[in-house]
Scaffold this motif. Sequence first.
Motif, PDB file in Angstrom:
ATOM      1  N   ALA A  87       0.842  -1.201   0.000  1.00  0.00           N
ATOM      2  CA  ALA A  87       0.000   0.000   0.000  1.00  0.00           C
ATOM      3  C   ALA A  87       0.876   1.249   0.000  1.00  0.00           C
ATOM      4  CB  ALA A  87      -0.925  -0.001   1.213  1.00  0.00           C
ATOM      5  N   ALA A  88       1.958   1.227   0.766  1.00  0.00           N
ATOM      6  CA  ALA A  88       2.872   2.372   0.800  1.00  0.00           C
ATOM      7  C   ALA A  88       3.530   2.576  -0.557  1.00  0.00           C
ATOM      8  CB  ALA A  88       3.932   2.165   1.877  1.00  0.00           C
ATOM      9  N   ARG A  89       3.902   1.485  -1.198  1.00  0.00           N
ATOM     10  CA  ARG A  89       4.543   1.616  -2.506  1.00  0.00           C
ATOM     11  C   ARG A  89       3.562   2.147  -3.547  1.00  0.00           C
ATOM     12  NH1 ARG A  89       8.401  -2.677  -5.818  1.00  0.00           N
ATOM     13  NH2 ARG A  89       8.843  -1.223  -7.528  1.00  0.00           N
ATOM     14  N   LEU A  90       2.324   1.691  -3.503  1.00  0.00           N
ATOM     15  CA  LEU A  90       1.318   2.200  -4.440  1.00  0.00           C
ATOM     16  C   LEU A  90       1.057   3.686  -4.209  1.00  0.00           C
ATOM     17  CD1 LEU A  90      -1.200  -0.792  -4.416  1.00  0.00           C
ATOM     18  CD2 LEU A  90       0.318  -0.136  -6.287  1.00  0.00           C
ATOM     19  N   ARG A  91       1.035   4.110  -2.954  1.00  0.00           N
ATOM     20  CA  ARG A  91       0.826   5.531  -2.655  1.00  0.00           C
ATOM     21  C   ARG A  91       1.943   6.397  -3.220  1.00  0.00           C
ATOM     22  NH1 ARG A  91      -1.006   3.720   2.487  1.00  0.00           N
ATOM     23  NH2 ARG A  91       1.087   4.055   3.358  1.00  0.00           N
ATOM     24  N   SER A  92       3.135   5.830  -3.330  1.00  0.00           N
ATOM     25  CA  SER A  92       4.282   6.615  -3.789  1.00  0.00           C
ATOM     26  C   SER A  92       4.515   6.502  -5.300  1.00  0.00           C
ATOM     27  CB  SER A  92       5.545   6.163  -3.045  1.00  0.00           C
ATOM     28  OG  SER A  92       5.882   4.821  -3.395  1.00  0.00           O
ATOM     29  N   ALA A  93       3.656   5.785  -6.013  1.00  0.00           N
ATOM     30  CA  ALA A  93       3.852   5.602  -7.458  1.00  0.00           C
ATOM     31  C   ALA A  93       3.828   6.950  -8.174  1.00  0.00           C
ATOM     32  CB  ALA A  93       2.775   4.686  -8.021  1.00  0.00           C
ATOM     33  N   ASP A  94       4.682   7.087  -9.197  1.00  0.00           N
ATOM     34  CA  ASP A  94       4.740   8.340  -9.947  1.00  0.00           C
ATOM     35  C   ASP A  94       3.889   8.301 -11.208  1.00  0.00           C
ATOM     36  OD1 ASP A  94       6.216   6.629 -11.480  1.00  0.00           O
ATOM     37  OD2 ASP A  94       8.093   7.763 -11.369  1.00  0.00           O
ATOM     38  N   ALA A  95       3.118   7.214 -11.394  1.00  0.00           N
ATOM     39  CA  ALA A  95       2.192   7.096 -12.523  1.00  0.00           C
ATOM     40  C   ALA A  95       1.041   6.200 -12.081  1.00  0.00           C
ATOM     41  CB  ALA A  95       2.896   6.501 -13.745  1.00  0.00           C
ATOM     42  N   ASP A  96      -0.067   6.264 -12.813  1.00  0.00           N
ATOM     43  CA  ASP A  96      -1.211   5.414 -12.482  1.00  0.00           C
ATOM     44  C   ASP A  96      -0.808   3.942 -12.535  1.00  0.00           C
ATOM     45  OD1 ASP A  96      -2.672   7.707 -12.253  1.00  0.00           O
ATOM     46  OD2 ASP A  96      -3.817   7.439 -14.104  1.00  0.00           O
ATOM     47  N   VAL A  97      -1.385   3.159 -11.626  1.00  0.00           N
ATOM     48  CA  VAL A  97      -1.062   1.738 -11.527  1.00  0.00           C
ATOM     49  C   VAL A  97      -2.313   0.920 -11.807  1.00  0.00           C
ATOM     50  CG1 VAL A  97      -0.161  -0.102 -10.049  1.00  0.00           C
ATOM     51  CG2 VAL A  97       0.660   2.254  -9.759  1.00  0.00           C
ATOM     52  N   VAL A  98      -2.157  -0.120 -12.620  1.00  0.00           N
ATOM     53  CA  VAL A  98      -3.224  -1.090 -12.845  1.00  0.00           C
ATOM     54  C   VAL A  98      -2.857  -2.364 -12.087  1.00  0.00           C
ATOM     55  CG1 VAL A  98      -4.330  -2.590 -14.555  1.00  0.00           C
ATOM     56  CG2 VAL A  98      -3.932  -0.179 -15.078  1.00  0.00           C
ATOM     57  N   VAL A  99      -3.739  -2.784 -11.196  1.00  0.00           N
ATOM     58  CA  VAL A  99      -3.518  -4.008 -10.417  1.00  0.00           C
ATOM     59  C   VAL A  99      -4.409  -5.110 -10.989  1.00  0.00           C
ATOM     60  CG1 VAL A  99      -3.595  -5.076  -8.135  1.00  0.00           C
ATOM     61  CG2 VAL A  99      -3.015  -2.645  -8.355  1.00  0.00           C
ATOM     62  N   LEU A 100      -3.819  -6.265 -11.257  1.00  0.00           N
ATOM     63  CA  LEU A 100      -4.552  -7.387 -11.837  1.00  0.00           C
ATOM     64  C   LEU A 100      -5.195  -8.241 -10.752  1.00  0.00           C
ATOM     65  CD1 LEU A 100      -1.857  -8.624 -14.404  1.00  0.00           C
ATOM     66  CD2 LEU A 100      -3.553  -6.793 -14.687  1.00  0.00           C
ATOM     67  N   CYS A 101      -6.393  -8.722 -11.032  1.00  0.00           N
ATOM     68  CA  CYS A 101      -7.088  -9.604 -10.083  1.00  0.00           C
ATOM     69  C   CYS A 101      -7.882 -10.637 -10.854  1.00  0.00           C
ATOM     70  CB  CYS A 101      -8.028  -8.788  -9.194  1.00  0.00           C
ATOM     71  SG  CYS A 101      -8.933  -9.793  -7.987  1.00  0.00           S
ATOM     72  N   GLU A 102      -7.679 -11.913 -10.534  1.00  0.00           N
ATOM     73  CA  GLU A 102      -8.487 -12.950 -11.137  1.00  0.00           C
ATOM     74  C   GLU A 102      -9.940 -12.806 -10.698  1.00  0.00           C
ATOM     75  OE1 GLU A 102      -4.782 -15.163  -9.494  1.00  0.00           O
ATOM     76  OE2 GLU A 102      -5.901 -13.316  -9.102  1.00  0.00           O
ATOM     77  N   GLY A 103     -10.864 -13.189 -11.561  1.00  0.00           N
ATOM     78  CA  GLY A 103     -12.272 -13.130 -11.198  1.00  0.00           C
ATOM     79  C   GLY A 103     -12.735 -11.709 -10.962  1.00  0.00           C
ATOM     80  N   ASP A 104     -13.405 -11.493  -9.827  1.00  0.00           N
ATOM     81  CA  ASP A 104     -13.873 -10.161  -9.445  1.00  0.00           C
ATOM     82  C   ASP A 104     -13.114  -9.714  -8.198  1.00  0.00           C
ATOM     83  OD1 ASP A 104     -16.038  -7.939  -9.610  1.00  0.00           O
ATOM     84  OD2 ASP A 104     -16.024  -8.565  -7.515  1.00  0.00           O
ATOM     85  N   PRO A 105     -12.602  -8.472  -8.170  1.00  0.00           N
ATOM     86  CA  PRO A 105     -11.784  -8.024  -7.038  1.00  0.00           C
ATOM     87  C   PRO A 105     -12.485  -8.054  -5.687  1.00  0.00           C
ATOM     88  CG  PRO A 105     -11.482  -6.557  -8.913  1.00  0.00           C
ATOM     89  CD  PRO A 105     -12.612  -7.482  -9.263  1.00  0.00           C
ATOM     90  N   PHE A 106     -13.809  -7.940  -5.676  1.00  0.00           N
ATOM     91  CA  PHE A 106     -14.539  -7.874  -4.412  1.00  0.00           C
ATOM     92  C   PHE A 106     -15.105  -9.223  -3.980  1.00  0.00           C
ATOM     93  CE2 PHE A 106     -15.675  -3.050  -4.432  1.00  0.00           C
ATOM     94  CZ  PHE A 106     -14.354  -2.760  -4.120  1.00  0.00           C
TER      95      PHE A 106
END
Length: 235
Positions: A87-106
């Motif tokens: 979560a800390a690394r994603l907060r510090s990203a310098d560009a938009d991030v796409v995270v992959l998830c099998e099925g449905d994320p929720f």
Amino acid sequence: MAKVTCIGLGPGDPDLMSVRAHRLLTSARIVAYFRKPGREGQARRMVEGLIPAGAEEWPMEYPVTTEIPVQDPGYNAALAPFYDHWAARLRSADADVVVLCEGDPFLYGSFMHLQSRLPAGMVGVVPGIPGMVGCWHATGQPVTWGDDVLTVLPATLPEAELARRVADTDALVVMKIGRNLAKLRRVLAAAGRLPEAWLVEHGTMPAERVRLLAEVGEEAPYFSIAIIHGKGRRP
């Protein structure tokens, strides 16, 4: 602040990914995905050939590689720092991030543990077809009829709890099977429902396999789902 968007990839077949998920993936600058150490990761395998050339890849490697009961104190002790770090690394990203998830994320998705640690305005989620939907289609039979009650269970539940819930439903989906197959078999046999149970491995993927659960050995792949079809009201 960069945006983090988790895209549901659907049950496995890339053709079942949504148009929105495909559009975000094929224009991504940073792509993150969960995996076991030393493995490619199922989500990454599903999008082979779709990640843009030059995009950064951030494999997020789980510290826990087997399904253990969530009641085990070791579960949170191992995973909480892992999710805090990413979560800390994603907060510090310098560009938009796409995270992959099998099925449905929720639906039993790992991303929800990152979402809960990120600012609300930073996060987006794209729904995906749940893996269990692809699996019950693989059996070629409707999973519910009329007023059937459908119950979705993780096989990691204690055996007595599994038995109680299996006895109180019409149609059934059981996920997170793996090493819990023998326990699930005992529960279904005691309830008299083992003969009607199916096991679908790698649903909608090239390695898809559909069998009666009673014919399966002592262990099943992680990407396996057990299904019992309802037999409710029909015109």
